[in-house]
Design a protein around this motif. Structure first.
Motif, mmCIF file in Angstrom:
data_model
loop_
_atom_site.group_PDB
_atom_site.id
_atom_site.type_symbol
_atom_site.label_atom_id
_atom_site.label_comp_id
_atom_site.label_asym_id
_atom_site.label_seq_id
_atom_site.Cartn_x
_atom_site.Cartn_y
_atom_site.Cartn_z
ATOM 1 N N VAL A 99 34.862 31.554 41.935
ATOM 2 C CA VAL A 99 35.969 32.616 41.311
ATOM 3 C C VAL A 99 35.720 32.759 39.713
ATOM 4 N N ALA A 100 34.915 31.965 38.975
ATOM 5 C CA ALA A 100 34.587 32.318 37.613
ATOM 6 C C ALA A 100 33.918 33.508 37.424
ATOM 7 N N GLU A 101 32.770 33.763 38.348
ATOM 8 C CA GLU A 101 31.928 34.760 38.465
ATOM 9 C C GLU A 101 32.945 36.169 38.765
ATOM 10 N N VAL A 102 33.644 35.954 39.710
ATOM 11 C CA VAL A 102 34.528 37.378 39.905
ATOM 12 C C VAL A 102 35.336 37.440 38.733
ATOM 13 N N GLN A 103 36.042 36.537 38.250
ATOM 14 C CA GLN A 103 36.809 36.806 37.012
ATOM 15 C C GLN A 103 36.160 37.525 35.859
ATOM 16 N N VAL A 104 34.990 37.167 35.434
ATOM 17 C CA VAL A 104 34.261 37.761 34.554
ATOM 18 C C VAL A 104 34.007 39.090 34.857
ATOM 19 N N TYR A 105 33.338 39.474 36.266
ATOM 20 C CA TYR A 105 33.041 40.747 36.432
ATOM 21 C C TYR A 105 34.408 41.591 36.395
#
Length: 139
Positions: A99-105
């Motif tokens: 989820v964190a990676e998607v939020q950064v993207y």
């Protein structure tokens, strides 16, 4: 006789030939239809971020409820099939990520374009209902 009455004629050819602009359904209308389709399939969905009603780009996050998310975004501009119909690419190489990676993207996307929409689905099976609108080999 211009050939329009013949079986198999391409009526869109005449529109292109005449210089008519291609038209795409307004984003807000497309989103409403997509939300209804998800609801009809019993897939929980909501608008995580509302963008421009007329032409905002749409990202679709599929939360698999196991800590991972699959993200789908608009296909690159300039592809012939994207002129009138929305096409998609599976981001992150087509693999679910944290989820964190998607939020950064998505934060980078919002910085670049504040008119972006984000639709969030929750489905353990990873269903997105985009079918053949996904262009393979991208992302």
């Amino acid at each position: 006789m211009d050939g329009r009455d013949k079986p198999g004629h391409d009526e869109h050819f005449y529109l292109r030939e005449a210089g008519a602009a291609s038209m795409r359904v307004r984003t807000e209308i497309w989103v409403r239809a997509y939300l209804r389709r998800c609801q009809a399939e019993a897939i929980p969905v909501y608008v995580g971020r509302r963008g421009d009603e007329a032409a905002g780009a749409v990202f679709i996050c599929v939360n698999r409820l196991d800590g991972t998310v699959a993200l789908y975004g608009p296909a690159p501009a300039g592809l012939a099939e994207t002129e009138t119909e929305r096409r998609w690419v599976s981001l992150f190489g087509g693999k679910p990520v944290g989820v964190a990676e998607v939020q950064v993207y998505l934060a980078r996307q919002w910085d670049f374009d504040p008119d972006v929409w984000v639709l969030e689905l929750e489905d353990r099976a990873g269903r997105h209902l985009l079918g053949d609108l996904i262009i393979e080999g991208e992302g």
